[in-house]
Motif scaffolding. Structure first.
Motif, PDB file in Angstrom:
ATOM      1  N   GLY A 120     -15.350  -4.857  -2.477  1.00  0.00           N
ATOM      2  CA  GLY A 120     -15.353  -6.254  -1.044  1.00  0.00           C
ATOM      3  C   GLY A 120     -13.351  -6.314  -1.192  1.00  0.00           C
ATOM      4  N   GLY A 121     -12.535  -6.621  -0.392  1.00  0.00           N
ATOM      5  CA  GLY A 121     -11.122  -6.453  -0.762  1.00  0.00           C
ATOM      6  C   GLY A 121     -10.760  -5.527   0.197  1.00  0.00           C
ATOM      7  N   ASN A 122      -9.879  -5.610   0.534  1.00  0.00           N
ATOM      8  CA  ASN A 122      -8.873  -4.716   0.834  1.00  0.00           C
ATOM      9  C   ASN A 122      -7.302  -4.493   1.241  1.00  0.00           C
ATOM     10  OD1 ASN A 122      -8.765  -5.072   3.132  1.00  0.00           O
ATOM     11  ND2 ASN A 122     -11.167  -4.769   2.898  1.00  0.00           N
ATOM     12  N   THR A 123      -5.749  -3.436   1.314  1.00  0.00           N
ATOM     13  CA  THR A 123      -4.522  -3.608   1.352  1.00  0.00           C
ATOM     14  C   THR A 123      -4.358  -2.656   2.205  1.00  0.00           C
ATOM     15  OG1 THR A 123      -4.547  -2.091  -0.514  1.00  0.00           O
ATOM     16  CG2 THR A 123      -4.424  -4.661  -1.305  1.00  0.00           C
ATOM     17  N   SER A 124      -2.899  -2.568   2.467  1.00  0.00           N
ATOM     18  CA  SER A 124      -2.527  -2.068   3.455  1.00  0.00           C
ATOM     19  C   SER A 124      -1.494  -2.526   3.869  1.00  0.00           C
ATOM     20  CB  SER A 124      -3.246  -1.876   4.744  1.00  0.00           C
ATOM     21  OG  SER A 124      -2.546  -2.752   5.566  1.00  0.00           O
ATOM     22  N   VAL A 125      -0.590  -1.025   3.872  1.00  0.00           N
ATOM     23  CA  VAL A 125       1.143  -1.092   3.966  1.00  0.00           C
ATOM     24  C   VAL A 125       1.646  -0.517   5.480  1.00  0.00           C
ATOM     25  CG1 VAL A 125       1.669   0.768   2.872  1.00  0.00           C
ATOM     26  CG2 VAL A 125       3.041  -0.686   3.183  1.00  0.00           C
ATOM     27  N   LYS A 126       2.270  -1.067   5.998  1.00  0.00           N
ATOM     28  CA  LYS A 126       2.766  -0.057   7.592  1.00  0.00           C
ATOM     29  C   LYS A 126       3.916   0.941   7.265  1.00  0.00           C
ATOM     30  CE  LYS A 126       0.557  -3.263  10.172  1.00  0.00           C
ATOM     31  NZ  LYS A 126      -0.081  -4.184   9.830  1.00  0.00           N
ATOM     32  N   THR A 127       4.454   1.979   7.493  1.00  0.00           N
ATOM     33  CA  THR A 127       5.161   2.824   6.920  1.00  0.00           C
ATOM     34  C   THR A 127       5.349   3.969   7.982  1.00  0.00           C
ATOM     35  OG1 THR A 127       5.714   3.483   4.651  1.00  0.00           O
ATOM     36  CG2 THR A 127       4.237   4.065   5.257  1.00  0.00           C
ATOM     37  N   ARG A 128       6.316   5.252   7.111  1.00  0.00           N
ATOM     38  CA  ARG A 128       6.109   5.847   7.977  1.00  0.00           C
ATOM     39  C   ARG A 128       6.279   7.293   7.312  1.00  0.00           C
ATOM     40  NH1 ARG A 128       9.237   5.368  12.822  1.00  0.00           N
ATOM     41  NH2 ARG A 128      10.003   6.986  13.336  1.00  0.00           N
ATOM     42  N   MET A 129       5.554   8.095   8.097  1.00  0.00           N
ATOM     43  CA  MET A 129       5.326   9.226   7.371  1.00  0.00           C
ATOM     44  C   MET A 129       5.795  10.835   8.268  1.00  0.00           C
ATOM     45  SD  MET A 129       2.117   8.992   4.919  1.00  0.00           S
ATOM     46  CE  MET A 129       1.909   7.817   2.805  1.00  0.00           C
ATOM     47  N   LYS A 130       5.480  12.153   7.958  1.00  0.00           N
ATOM     48  CA  LYS A 130       5.904  12.962   8.334  1.00  0.00           C
ATOM     49  C   LYS A 130       4.048  13.550   8.462  1.00  0.00           C
ATOM     50  CE  LYS A 130      10.316  15.192   7.787  1.00  0.00           C
ATOM     51  NZ  LYS A 130      11.263  14.851   6.850  1.00  0.00           N
ATOM     52  N   ASP A 131       4.348  14.142  10.135  1.00  0.00           N
ATOM     53  CA  ASP A 131       3.420  14.571  10.211  1.00  0.00           C
ATOM     54  C   ASP A 131       3.475  15.734  10.149  1.00  0.00           C
ATOM     55  OD1 ASP A 131       4.314  15.562  12.962  1.00  0.00           O
ATOM     56  OD2 ASP A 131       3.314  14.251  13.841  1.00  0.00           O
ATOM     57  N   THR A 132       1.798  16.805  10.241  1.00  0.00           N
ATOM     58  CA  THR A 132       2.596  18.547  10.659  1.00  0.00           C
ATOM     59  C   THR A 132       3.488  19.167  10.992  1.00  0.00           C
ATOM     60  OG1 THR A 132      -0.010  18.288   9.942  1.00  0.00           O
ATOM     61  CG2 THR A 132       1.277  20.350  10.370  1.00  0.00           C
TER      62      THR A 132
END
Ligand SMILES: [Zn+2]
Length: 684
Positions: free
Chosen positions: A47-59
Motif C-alpha cells: 500500500g503506498g508508492n512514490t515517484s520522482v521526475k528526472t532525466r535518463m539516457k535511453d538506448t
C-alpha cells in the motif's frame, strides 16, 4: 509522526547508489521511500508508492524525461533503485487528453514506455504521479489520516484539518479517472502541499525528496493531533467466560473449519496456514462491547481487501474445557460467513462487466474475544501479511471510533477493488507446490534423516516445524525453511504436548507428522542389562507413541484427516546380530503404526513408515559402521553398499520416501523400504 530525515544518511545513499550508476534524484527517491516504508503506520505490504521526475539516457543515448515510480511487487521498506522503474514521462502526460482509458490499456501503455522492458509493472497509481507537476511525490495509507477520513462526515473533518494545506478528493478507485480528478483538484489549489484521497490515503509533494517527505510527516501529524484532541474514554468490554481456552487449543478447530474440501472422499482439502496474534491493543479491539459493529464495517483502506477480505469472522469467546461447544458455535459462524459472502458477491456481480468468478468464501482474519486474532494465508508468509494488515486495522479503527462511527468505503467500492484484476495480480498466480498449505512436524529434525526429510518436504512447499532435543540447532535449521524449531525431548510426554501446542499456536495445527527421533543401542540380548533395553524402548517406542497421540489430538480437532509417518528400521523385520536393544522397540513401533492405521482410518488419518538401512548419519556413526560391519563379518565399504543395487543409501533418499508416503493418499499401514534392496529384510 517522527521525521526521520537525516542529511548524512541521504548523502550516503547518494554516494552508495551513485557508485552503481544511479543518479542523485533516484538515489534520494530510494532513500526516502525506505524511510516511509519502514513505518507500518504509514505503509503496509504494497500500500503506498512514490515517484520522482528526472532525466535518463535511453538506448540511443538520448536524454529523456522519465517518471521513476514504484514498481509492483516491491516493498517500500526495503526498496532498491530497480524497484522504481523509469517510464517515459511525455507519453504518460499525453494520456491526460483522453476522455477515458481502460485499466488494461493503461497497464499496457505504461509497460510500452518503460526504458527497461524487463522492469516490474509500474504502480497502478502511476498516472496519478505523472499528471501532477511536482518533482517528488510521496503516497501513503497513513493510519492517522484513515482514522479521520473513515467516517460518514470524514470529508468535512479532513477539510477542517487541512484547510489550504491539502486538497481533498472524494473516493474513486485508482486508475485513469482518479488521476485526472486529482490533477484537477491540485490545479484548483496550486499552493497545497498534498492531497487526501478520502478513505484511501494521502499524497504529499515537493521540489526535493526532503520537502516531499517532510510534508508527508507534517500532514500525518496534523491528523494525529486531531485524533488526540477528540479521544473518548476507552471502549466498554464484553463479558467473557471466567476461564478461557488457549490459542493452541482453538487454532486446530478454526483451521479445520476453514479448510475447503476439494475431494472429501479422497481426503483432499485446501488448507490454510494460520498466524496467531495477541496484544493489549488486539484484546481491547476484540473484547469491545461493540466489536460486532465496528469489526464488520469494512477495511480501513480498500487495497486491504485482497489480504483480509472486507470483513473478519467473529467467533464467540472460547471457554476452557468446553471446546466442543466452541467448535459448534464456530462452525455456525463459518457457515453464516460463507452465506453472507455469497450474497455479497451476488449483489455486486450483477453490475460487473465482464462477470466475475467468485473467490473462495473463507475469512482471512478471525477475531476471538478474550484470546486475540488469527490470520489465514496460503502460506506462512501470506498469513503474516494478513496478520500485519489486521493488526493495523486494530490500531486504526479505535482511533476512528474516538471521533465518531467508523465507516469504510461502500460495499460496491470494496467489491470493485476485491475483484479488480490489477489488485488480484498483486497476489501472484504461481502454481502452488504439491504440499503447499500443509504443516509438517519432524522430530529429531535438526540433523541427519530428520533434517533431510524436512528439506524434502520444504522443497514441495510445506511449512516446517522441527523438534529436536537441541532447541538451538532446531531453531537454526528451521530458519532455512522459514519454519519454527522447538527444543523437545520426545521421551518426555509434557515436552511433546507443549511442542505440539507451540506448533498449533504458530501455524494453526499440523497435517503430517514424521516421528523420526531415534537412537541405536547394541548388546547381546541374553546378556544386555535391563536399563539399556528400557532406555531404548523409551526413545524407540514410547516416544513414537507420545508423538502420535499428540498428532491425533490435533488432527482430530482439525477433522480434515492427516498423515502419521514413522521412521521404523530394517531391524524391525530382519534382526542383526547384537542389535536386539534397537530392533525390538522398532519392531513394536512397526506394529504401532499398523494399530494407528486400523484405529484412525475412519478419521482419514493414515499411518505409514519407512524401513531404512545403513544410512550414514549422527545415529549410524563411523564408529558404529566399523562395529556393525565387524559384527556382520564384512568390510565397511561392503557393509554400506551391501545391497542388491550396490548403492549407498543417503538420508535424502529416506526423506524422499517420507514425501512419497505423504502424497500417497490411498496408502495406510504400509512400510516402504529404503535400503538399496535387501531380500532378507523384505516384508512378507
Ligand atoms: Zn494508495
Amino acid at each position: 509522526m517522527k521525521n526521520l530525515w537525516s542529511g548524512k544518511d541521504a548523502e550516503e545513499a547518494v554516494s552508495r547508489y551513485g557508485a552503481k550508476g544511479v543518479n542523485r534524484d533516484l538515489a534520494l527517491r530510494t532513500y526516502t521511500t525506505r524511510l516511509l516504508g519502514g513505518v507500518p503506520a504509514l505503509v503496509l505490504h504494497g500500500g503506498g508508492n512514490t515517484s520522482v521526475k528526472t532525466r535518463m539516457k535511453d538506448t540511443l543515448g538520448d536524454e529523456v524525461d522519465v517518471l521513476c515510480v514504484k514498481g509492483s511487487g516491491w516493498d517500500m521498506g526495503v526498496i532498491e533503485p530497480p524497484g522504481l522503474p523509469a517510464v517515459r514521462l511525455d507519453p504518460l502526460r499525453r494520456l491526460m487528453a483522453l476522455d477515458k482509458l481502460t485499466d488494461e490499456d493503461m497497464v499496457n501503455f505504461q509497460r510500452l514506455n518503460l526504458l527497461d522492458a524487463s522492469a516490474p509493472n509500474p504502480s497502478v497509481e502511476t498516472l496519478f504521479h505523472a499528471f501532477l507537476p511536482h518533482k517528488f511525490i510521496d503516497h501513503t495509507h497513513a493510519n492517522a489520516v484513515l482514522a479521520v477520513s473513515d467516517h460518514e462526515n470524514g470529508e468535512d473533518l479532513l477539510r477542517e484539518i487541512y484547510g489550504d494545506r491539502a486538497a481533498v478528493v472524494s473516493y474513486v478507485m485508482p486508475g485513469f479517472a482518479l488521476a485526472k480528478m486529482a490533477s484537477e483538484a491540485q490545479r484548483k489549489m496550486p499552493k497545497a502541499d498534498g492531497l487526501v484521497l478520502h478513505k484511501h490515503g494521502i499524497f504529499s509533494w515537493g521540489d526535493t525528496a526532503e520537502e516531499a517527505y517532510t510534508r508527508m510527516i507534517e500532514l500525518v501529524t496534523l491528523a494525529e493531533e486531531r485524533i488526540a484532541k477528540g479521544r473518548r474514554s476507552t471502549v466498554k468490554s464484553v463479558a467473557l467466560p471466567p476461564k478461557l481456552a488457549s490459542a493452541a487449543e482453538i487454532a486446530p478447530i478454526l483451521r479445520g473449519l476453514a479448510a475447503i474440501p476439494e475431494d472429501k472422499a479422497d481426503g483432499v482439502y485446501k488448507r490454510w496456514v494460520l498466524e496467531f496474534r495477541t496484544s493489549p491493543e488486539i484484546l481491547n479491539f476484540v473484547n469491545g462491547a461493540e466489536v460486532a459493529r465496528y469489526s464488520q464495517s469494512g477495511v480501513i483502506t480498500p487495497d486491504h481487501v485482497i489480504r483480509t477480505k472486507a470483513k473478519p469472522l467473529l467467533v464467540p469467546a472460547p471457554e476452557a474445557g468446553k471446546l466442543d461447544a466452541f467448535a459448534k458455535a464456530a462452525k455456525a459462524a463459518f457457515e453464516a460467513y460463507d452465506a453472507e459472502y455469497k450474497a455479497y458477491f451476488e449483489r455486486n456481480n450483477g453490475r460487473a462487466v465482464p462477470k466475475k468468478k467468485m473467490l473462495d468464501t473463507v475469512p482471512r482474519v478471525i477475531l476471538v474475544p478474550g484470546v486475540g486474532l488469527f490470520a489465514l494465508g496460503k502460506s506462512a508468509k501470506d498469513a503474516k501479511i494478513a496478520a500485519d494488515v489486521a493488526d493495523n486495522a486494530v490500531l486504526t479503527i479505535p482511533d476512528a471510533e474516538a471521533l465518531g462511527k467508523f465507516e469504510s468505503v461502500s460495499e460496491a467500492d470494496i467489491f470493485d477493488v476485491e475483484y479488480w484484476s490489477l489488485e488480484q495480480a498483486k497476489l501472484g498466480k504461481d502454481a502452488e507446490k504439491p504440499l503447499a498449505r500443509q504443516i509438517v512436524l519432524v522430530t529429531g529434525g535438526a540433523s541427519g534423516i530428520g533434517l533431510a526429510t524436512a528439506t524434502a518436504f520444504a522443497a514441495q512447499g510445506a511449512e516446517i516445524v522441527l523438534l529436536d532435543r537441541d532447541g538451538a540447532a532446531a531453531a537454526a535449521a528451521a530458519k532455512k525453511f522459514g519454519g519454527i524449531g522447538i527444543g523437545c525431548d520426545v521421551t518426555k510426554p509434557d515436552d511433546v504436548r507443549a511442542a505440539f501446542d507451540k506448533a498449533a499456536a504458530a501455524f494453526g495445527g499440523v497435517d503430517i507428522v514424521v516421528s523420526n527421533a531415534g537412537a541405536a543401542w547394541q548388546g547381546k540380548i541374553g546378556e544386555v542389562d535391563e536399563k539399556t533395553l528400557r532406555e531404548s524402548f523409551e526413545l524407540n517406542f514410547f516416544a513414537h507413541q507420545s508423538v502420535a497421540q499428540n498428532a491425533i489430538r490435533v488432527m482430530k480437532a482439525q477433522a480434515t484427516g492427516g498423515c502419521l509417518l514413522f521412521n521404523v528400521s530394517k531391524q524391525a523385520v530382519n534382526p542383526g546380530p547384537d542389535f536386539g536393544p534397537y530392533g525390538l522397540p522398532k519392531a513394536t513401533t512397526l506394529f504401532l503404526l499398523r494399530q494407528y492405521a486400523v484405529d484412525y482410518g475412519k478419521d482419514g488419518i493414515r499411518a505409514n513408515g519407512v524401513n531404512a538401512d545403513r544410512v550414514r548419519t549422527g545415529l549410524l556413526t563411523s564408529e558404529m559402521i566399523a562395529s556393525r560391519s565387524k559384527a556382520r563379518g564384512v568390510s565397511e565399504l561392503d557393509y554400506m553398499g551391501g545391497n542388491l543395487l550396490g548403492r549407498e543409501v543417503k538420508a535424502s533418499d529416506v526423506g524422499q520416501a517420507f514425501v512419497a508416503l505423504a502424497m500417497a493418499s490411498k496408502t495406510t499401514g504400509a512400510i516402504l523400504t529404503v535400503d538399496g534392496g535387501n531380500i532378507a529384510a523384505a516384508l512378507r
